[in-house]
Design a protein around this motif. Structure first.
Motif, PDB file in Angstrom:
ATOM      1  N   LEU A 136      15.882  -0.020  21.781  1.00 31.42           N
ATOM      2  CA  LEU A 136      15.639  -0.463  23.154  1.00 31.42           C
ATOM      3  C   LEU A 136      16.695  -1.505  23.464  1.00 31.42           C
ATOM      4  O   LEU A 136      16.775  -2.530  22.789  1.00 31.42           O
ATOM      5  CB  LEU A 136      14.242  -1.066  23.305  1.00 31.42           C
ATOM      6  N   LYS A 137      17.539  -1.219  24.453  1.00 29.62           N
ATOM      7  CA  LYS A 137      18.639  -2.118  24.805  1.00 29.62           C
ATOM      8  C   LYS A 137      18.483  -2.597  26.237  1.00 29.62           C
ATOM      9  O   LYS A 137      18.075  -1.838  27.114  1.00 29.62           O
ATOM     10  CB  LYS A 137      19.988  -1.410  24.692  1.00 29.62           C
ATOM     11  N   ILE A 138      18.843  -3.849  26.442  1.00 31.15           N
ATOM     12  CA  ILE A 138      18.895  -4.420  27.784  1.00 31.15           C
ATOM     13  C   ILE A 138      20.285  -5.000  27.950  1.00 31.15           C
ATOM     14  O   ILE A 138      20.777  -5.715  27.069  1.00 31.15           O
ATOM     15  CB  ILE A 138      17.815  -5.495  27.986  1.00 31.15           C
ATOM     16  N   GLY A 139      20.930  -4.669  29.054  1.00 32.22           N
ATOM     17  CA  GLY A 139      22.306  -5.098  29.224  1.00 32.22           C
ATOM     18  C   GLY A 139      22.636  -5.517  30.630  1.00 32.22           C
ATOM     19  O   GLY A 139      21.822  -5.424  31.553  1.00 32.22           O
ATOM     20  N   TYR A 140      23.860  -5.969  30.768  1.00 37.25           N
ATOM     21  CA  TYR A 140      24.395  -6.405  32.057  1.00 37.25           C
ATOM     22  C   TYR A 140      25.664  -5.608  32.319  1.00 37.25           C
ATOM     23  O   TYR A 140      26.564  -5.558  31.473  1.00 37.25           O
ATOM     24  CB  TYR A 140      24.699  -7.901  32.018  1.00 37.25           C
ATOM     25  N   GLY A 141      25.733  -4.963  33.463  1.00 37.63           N
ATOM     26  CA  GLY A 141      26.900  -4.181  33.830  1.00 37.63           C
ATOM     27  C   GLY A 141      27.581  -4.772  35.047  1.00 37.63           C
ATOM     28  O   GLY A 141      26.924  -5.346  35.918  1.00 37.63           O
ATOM     29  N   PHE A 142      28.911  -4.642  35.110  1.00 36.38           N
ATOM     30  CA  PHE A 142      29.631  -5.210  36.249  1.00 36.38           C
ATOM     31  C   PHE A 142      30.940  -4.470  36.481  1.00 36.38           C
ATOM     32  O   PHE A 142      31.435  -3.758  35.618  1.00 36.38           O
ATOM     33  CB  PHE A 142      29.884  -6.706  36.045  1.00 36.38           C
ATOM     34  N   ASN A 143      31.468  -4.646  37.666  1.00 36.54           N
ATOM     35  CA  ASN A 143      32.763  -4.109  38.086  1.00 36.54           C
ATOM     36  C   ASN A 143      33.589  -5.249  38.638  1.00 36.54           C
ATOM     37  O   ASN A 143      33.052  -6.267  39.071  1.00 36.54           O
ATOM     38  CB  ASN A 143      32.606  -3.101  39.231  1.00 36.54           C
ATOM     39  N   SER A 144      34.884  -5.043  38.687  1.00 41.77           N
ATOM     40  CA  SER A 144      35.694  -5.933  39.496  1.00 41.77           C
ATOM     41  C   SER A 144      35.469  -5.497  40.942  1.00 41.77           C
ATOM     42  O   SER A 144      34.779  -4.525  41.208  1.00 41.77           O
ATOM     43  CB  SER A 144      37.163  -5.806  39.104  1.00 41.77           C
ATOM     44  N   SER A 145      36.033  -6.182  41.880  1.00 39.08           N
ATOM     45  CA  SER A 145      35.871  -5.788  43.289  1.00 39.08           C
ATOM     46  C   SER A 145      36.415  -4.372  43.480  1.00 39.08           C
ATOM     47  O   SER A 145      37.455  -4.021  42.933  1.00 39.08           O
ATOM     48  CB  SER A 145      36.622  -6.749  44.199  1.00 39.08           C
ATOM     49  N   ILE A 146      35.683  -3.580  44.243  1.00 37.37           N
ATOM     50  CA  ILE A 146      36.111  -2.217  44.518  1.00 37.37           C
ATOM     51  C   ILE A 146      36.107  -1.981  46.019  1.00 37.37           C
ATOM     52  O   ILE A 146      35.395  -2.651  46.759  1.00 37.37           O
ATOM     53  CB  ILE A 146      35.216  -1.177  43.809  1.00 37.37           C
ATOM     54  N   SER A 147      36.923  -1.031  46.449  1.00 34.69           N
ATOM     55  CA  SER A 147      36.974  -0.670  47.862  1.00 34.69           C
ATOM     56  C   SER A 147      36.146   0.578  48.100  1.00 34.69           C
ATOM     57  O   SER A 147      36.204   1.525  47.322  1.00 34.69           O
ATOM     58  CB  SER A 147      38.414  -0.405  48.303  1.00 34.69           C
ATOM     59  N   ILE A 184      28.992   2.029  42.442  1.00 33.39           N
ATOM     60  CA  ILE A 184      28.091   1.211  43.252  1.00 33.39           C
ATOM     61  C   ILE A 184      26.743   1.063  42.557  1.00 33.39           C
ATOM     62  O   ILE A 184      26.176  -0.016  42.501  1.00 33.39           O
ATOM     63  CB  ILE A 184      27.891   1.858  44.642  1.00 33.39           C
ATOM     64  N   ASN A 185      26.205   2.147  42.015  1.00 29.22           N
ATOM     65  CA  ASN A 185      24.881   2.095  41.392  1.00 29.22           C
ATOM     66  C   ASN A 185      24.925   2.174  39.867  1.00 29.22           C
ATOM     67  O   ASN A 185      23.892   2.123  39.220  1.00 29.22           O
ATOM     68  CB  ASN A 185      23.992   3.216  41.931  1.00 29.22           C
ATOM     69  N   ASP A 186      26.099   2.292  39.264  1.00 24.30           N
ATOM     70  CA  ASP A 186      26.229   2.349  37.808  1.00 24.30           C
ATOM     71  C   ASP A 186      27.578   1.722  37.430  1.00 24.30           C
ATOM     72  O   ASP A 186      28.604   2.384  37.439  1.00 24.30           O
ATOM     73  CB  ASP A 186      26.152   3.813  37.342  1.00 24.30           C
ATOM     74  N   PRO A 187      27.583   0.425  37.117  1.00 24.15           N
ATOM     75  CA  PRO A 187      28.850  -0.287  36.870  1.00 24.15           C
ATOM     76  C   PRO A 187      29.688   0.322  35.754  1.00 24.15           C
ATOM     77  O   PRO A 187      29.180   0.984  34.847  1.00 24.15           O
ATOM     78  CB  PRO A 187      28.390  -1.699  36.500  1.00 24.15           C
ATOM     79  N   ARG A 188      30.986   0.066  35.832  1.00 21.22           N
ATOM     80  CA  ARG A 188      31.970   0.614  34.893  1.00 21.22           C
ATOM     81  C   ARG A 188      31.869  -0.016  33.507  1.00 21.22           C
ATOM     82  O   ARG A 188      32.049   0.638  32.497  1.00 21.22           O
ATOM     83  CB  ARG A 188      33.375   0.392  35.447  1.00 21.22           C
ATOM     84  N   PHE A 189      31.579  -1.305  33.400  1.00 18.97           N
ATOM     85  CA  PHE A 189      31.593  -2.041  32.135  1.00 18.97           C
ATOM     86  C   PHE A 189      30.199  -2.598  31.859  1.00 18.97           C
ATOM     87  O   PHE A 189      29.606  -3.239  32.725  1.00 18.97           O
ATOM     88  CB  PHE A 189      32.613  -3.183  32.235  1.00 18.97           C
ATOM     89  N   VAL A 190      29.653  -2.354  30.647  1.00 19.59           N
ATOM     90  CA  VAL A 190      28.292  -2.787  30.307  1.00 19.59           C
ATOM     91  C   VAL A 190      28.284  -3.440  28.924  1.00 19.59           C
ATOM     92  O   VAL A 190      28.864  -2.906  27.978  1.00 19.59           O
ATOM     93  CB  VAL A 190      27.300  -1.599  30.313  1.00 19.59           C
ATOM     94  N   ILE A 191      27.621  -4.577  28.821  1.00 22.98           N
ATOM     95  CA  ILE A 191      27.376  -5.255  27.546  1.00 22.98           C
ATOM     96  C   ILE A 191      25.867  -5.263  27.339  1.00 22.98           C
ATOM     97  O   ILE A 191      25.122  -5.672  28.226  1.00 22.98           O
ATOM     98  CB  ILE A 191      27.909  -6.695  27.568  1.00 22.98           C
ATOM     99  N   SER A 192      25.404  -4.780  26.157  1.00 24.05           N
ATOM    100  CA  SER A 192      23.967  -4.659  25.895  1.00 24.05           C
ATOM    101  C   SER A 192      23.589  -5.292  24.564  1.00 24.05           C
ATOM    102  O   SER A 192      24.350  -5.272  23.610  1.00 24.05           O
ATOM    103  CB  SER A 192      23.543  -3.190  25.828  1.00 24.05           C
TER     104      SER A 192
END
Length: 190
Positions: free
Chosen positions: A33-44, A175-183
Protein backbone atom coordinates in the motif's frame (compact mmCIF):
# COMPACT_ATOMS: atom_id res chain seq x y z
CA UNK A 1 -15.42 10.84 -5.19
CA UNK A 2 -15.25 7.48 -6.96
CA UNK A 3 -18.51 5.75 -7.73
CA UNK A 4 -19.51 2.85 -5.52
CA UNK A 5 -19.40 0.42 -8.45
CA UNK A 6 -15.77 1.37 -9.27
CA UNK A 7 -14.64 0.88 -5.67
CA UNK A 8 -16.67 -2.30 -5.23
CA UNK A 9 -15.23 -3.85 -8.42
CA UNK A 10 -11.70 -2.77 -7.49
CA UNK A 11 -11.84 -4.33 -4.01
CA UNK A 12 -13.50 -7.51 -5.33
CA UNK A 13 -10.77 -7.84 -7.94
CA UNK A 14 -7.98 -7.36 -5.34
CA UNK A 15 -9.68 -9.87 -3.02
CA UNK A 16 -10.00 -12.36 -5.90
CA UNK A 17 -6.31 -12.06 -6.78
CA UNK A 18 -5.14 -12.30 -3.18
CA UNK A 19 -7.30 -15.36 -2.46
CA UNK A 20 -5.44 -17.34 -5.13
CA UNK A 21 -2.05 -16.13 -3.90
CA UNK A 22 -1.72 -18.76 -1.19
CA UNK A 23 -2.18 -21.62 -3.63
CA UNK A 24 0.46 -20.36 -6.09
CA UNK A 25 3.41 -19.85 -3.74
CA UNK A 26 3.35 -18.60 -0.22
CA UNK A 27 6.70 -16.79 -0.06
CA UNK A 28 6.54 -14.87 -3.33
CA UNK A 29 3.38 -12.75 -3.09
CA UNK A 30 3.05 -9.36 -1.44
CA UNK A 31 0.43 -6.68 -1.05
CA UNK A 32 1.91 -3.17 -0.84
CA UNK A 33 0.00 0.00 0.00
CA UNK A 34 1.68 3.19 -1.20
CA UNK A 35 0.78 6.82 -0.71
CA UNK A 36 2.58 9.40 -2.79
CA UNK A 37 2.77 12.92 -4.08
CA UNK A 38 2.77 13.64 -7.80
CA UNK A 39 3.59 16.90 -9.55
CA UNK A 40 4.37 18.57 -12.86
CA UNK A 41 6.21 21.67 -13.82
CA UNK A 42 3.96 24.35 -15.31
CA UNK A 43 2.24 23.10 -18.44
CA UNK A 44 0.31 24.81 -21.21
CA UNK A 45 -3.21 23.77 -22.02
CA UNK A 46 -5.00 25.48 -24.93
CA UNK A 47 -2.57 28.41 -24.66
CA UNK A 48 -3.54 28.79 -21.00
CA UNK A 49 -0.72 28.34 -18.46
CA UNK A 50 -1.52 25.73 -15.81
CA UNK A 51 0.35 25.83 -12.51
CA UNK A 52 0.46 23.92 -9.22
CA UNK A 53 -0.57 20.71 -10.96
CA UNK A 54 -0.14 18.10 -8.24
CA UNK A 55 -1.92 15.19 -6.67
CA UNK A 56 -2.09 12.62 -3.94
CA UNK A 57 -1.66 9.09 -5.21
CA UNK A 58 -2.92 5.99 -3.37
CA UNK A 59 -1.91 2.63 -4.81
CA UNK A 60 -2.42 -0.97 -3.73
CA UNK A 61 -2.41 -4.33 -5.43
CA UNK A 62 -0.85 -7.77 -5.59
CA UNK A 63 2.78 -8.35 -6.58
CA UNK A 64 4.59 -11.58 -7.41
CA UNK A 65 8.37 -11.88 -7.04
CA UNK A 66 10.40 -14.74 -8.45
CA UNK A 67 14.10 -15.46 -8.26
CA UNK A 68 16.07 -15.48 -11.51
CA UNK A 69 19.63 -16.16 -10.35
CA UNK A 70 21.17 -15.88 -6.86
CA UNK A 71 20.35 -12.30 -5.77
CA UNK A 72 18.66 -11.28 -9.04
CA UNK A 73 14.87 -11.32 -9.09
CA UNK A 74 11.94 -10.18 -11.22
CA UNK A 75 8.65 -8.82 -9.94
CA UNK A 76 5.33 -8.14 -11.57
CA UNK A 77 1.79 -7.60 -10.40
CA UNK A 78 -1.44 -5.74 -10.79
CA UNK A 79 -2.45 -2.65 -8.84
CA UNK A 80 -5.17 -0.07 -8.66
CA UNK A 81 -4.19 3.57 -8.40
CA UNK A 82 -6.38 6.41 -7.18
CA UNK A 83 -5.22 9.92 -8.10
CA UNK A 84 -6.62 13.00 -6.36
CA UNK A 85 -5.25 15.86 -8.48
CA UNK A 86 -5.66 19.63 -8.45
CA UNK A 87 -4.28 22.63 -10.27
CA UNK A 88 -4.83 26.21 -11.34
CA UNK A 89 -5.15 27.93 -14.67
CA UNK A 90 -5.06 31.67 -15.27
CA UNK A 91 -8.84 31.92 -14.79
CA UNK A 92 -9.86 29.03 -12.53
CA UNK A 93 -8.84 26.08 -10.40
CA UNK A 94 -9.86 22.43 -10.65
CA UNK A 95 -9.88 19.11 -8.80
CA UNK A 96 -9.95 15.68 -10.44
CA UNK A 97 -10.40 12.14 -9.11
CA UNK A 98 -9.12 9.34 -11.30
CA UNK A 99 -8.87 5.56 -10.97
CA UNK A 100 -6.27 3.65 -13.00
CA UNK A 101 -5.09 0.05 -13.37
CA UNK A 102 -1.31 -0.58 -13.33
CA UNK A 103 0.94 -3.45 -14.36
CA UNK A 104 4.50 -3.03 -12.98
CA UNK A 105 7.34 -5.13 -14.40
CA UNK A 106 10.58 -4.84 -12.42
CA UNK A 107 14.03 -6.39 -12.30
CA UNK A 108 15.77 -6.21 -8.93
CA UNK A 109 18.69 -7.11 -6.75
CA UNK A 110 18.66 -8.42 -3.18
CA UNK A 111 21.38 -6.45 -1.39
CA UNK A 112 20.99 -8.16 1.99
CA UNK A 113 18.36 -9.95 4.07
CA UNK A 114 16.77 -6.59 4.79
CA UNK A 115 17.30 -4.54 1.59
CA UNK A 116 16.14 -4.92 -2.02
CA UNK A 117 16.26 -2.49 -4.95
CA UNK A 118 14.44 -2.76 -8.27
CA UNK A 119 13.88 -0.83 -11.47
CA UNK A 120 11.50 -1.29 -14.37
CA UNK A 121 8.42 0.07 -16.05
CA UNK A 122 4.77 0.30 -15.12
CA UNK A 123 2.10 0.18 -17.78
CA UNK A 124 -1.25 1.77 -16.99
CA UNK A 125 -4.35 2.92 -18.76
CA UNK A 126 -4.27 6.62 -19.56
CA UNK A 127 -8.00 6.90 -20.19
CA UNK A 128 -11.09 5.69 -18.38
CA UNK A 129 -12.47 2.25 -19.17
CA UNK A 130 -15.80 3.64 -20.38
CA UNK A 131 -14.83 3.03 -23.99
CA UNK A 132 -11.84 0.75 -24.39
CA UNK A 133 -9.71 0.94 -27.50
CA UNK A 134 -6.35 -0.64 -26.67
CA UNK A 135 -4.89 0.49 -30.00
CA UNK A 136 -5.69 4.15 -29.45
CA UNK A 137 -2.58 6.31 -29.61
CA UNK A 138 -2.71 7.67 -26.04
CA UNK A 139 -4.58 4.86 -24.24
CA UNK A 140 -1.42 3.53 -22.54
CA UNK A 141 1.01 5.25 -20.22
CA UNK A 142 4.53 3.97 -19.46
CA UNK A 143 6.27 5.00 -16.24
CA UNK A 144 9.93 4.41 -15.47
CA UNK A 145 10.14 3.33 -11.84
CA UNK A 146 12.80 2.87 -9.18
CA UNK A 147 11.98 1.14 -5.92
CA UNK A 148 13.65 0.23 -2.64
CA UNK A 149 12.32 -2.19 0.00
CA UNK A 150 13.35 -2.66 3.61
CA UNK A 151 12.13 -5.73 5.55
CA UNK A 152 11.90 -4.58 9.14
CA UNK A 153 9.80 -7.37 10.70
CA UNK A 154 9.07 -10.88 9.45
CA UNK A 155 6.78 -10.60 6.38
CA UNK A 156 6.41 -6.78 6.70
CA UNK A 157 8.34 -4.25 4.63
CA UNK A 158 8.62 -0.56 3.95
CA UNK A 159 8.82 0.60 0.34
CA UNK A 160 9.84 3.83 -1.39
CA UNK A 161 9.47 4.46 -5.11
CA UNK A 162 9.94 7.11 -7.77
CA UNK A 163 7.93 7.09 -11.04
CA UNK A 164 8.46 9.21 -14.14
CA UNK A 165 6.27 9.15 -17.26
CA UNK A 166 8.37 8.23 -20.32
CA UNK A 167 6.02 8.96 -23.23
CA UNK A 168 5.72 12.31 -24.91
CA UNK A 169 2.00 12.68 -24.14
CA UNK A 170 -0.05 15.82 -24.74
CA UNK A 171 -0.25 18.06 -21.67
CA UNK A 172 -3.96 17.33 -21.21
CA UNK A 173 -3.05 13.85 -19.83
CA UNK A 174 -1.00 15.35 -17.00
CA UNK A 175 -3.88 17.42 -15.59
CA UNK A 176 -5.34 14.49 -13.65
CA UNK A 177 -2.25 12.22 -13.43
CA UNK A 178 1.07 14.05 -12.81
CA UNK A 179 4.24 13.11 -14.69
CA UNK A 180 6.51 12.66 -11.62
CA UNK A 181 5.49 10.73 -8.45
CA UNK A 182 7.32 9.98 -5.19
CA UNK A 183 5.68 7.30 -2.98
CA UNK A 184 6.18 5.71 0.42
CA UNK A 185 4.35 2.72 1.78
CA UNK A 186 4.18 -0.55 3.67
CA UNK A 187 3.48 -4.06 2.57
CA UNK A 188 3.04 -7.63 3.68
CA UNK A 189 4.55 -10.73 2.11
CA UNK A 190 2.63 -14.02 1.96
Amino acid sequence: MFSKSYLKNYFLFIFFLSSFGKSWGQNNFSIPLKIGYGFNSSISLNEDETSNVNGIIIQSGLEYEFKIYKNLFAETGLAGRAILASGKTENSSYKAKTLRLRLPVKLGWTISEKWKVASGIAIQNNKDFITIDLREKYFWRYDLLFEGKYNWVKNWFGVASINYELRNLPNAYFINDPRFVISLGVGREF
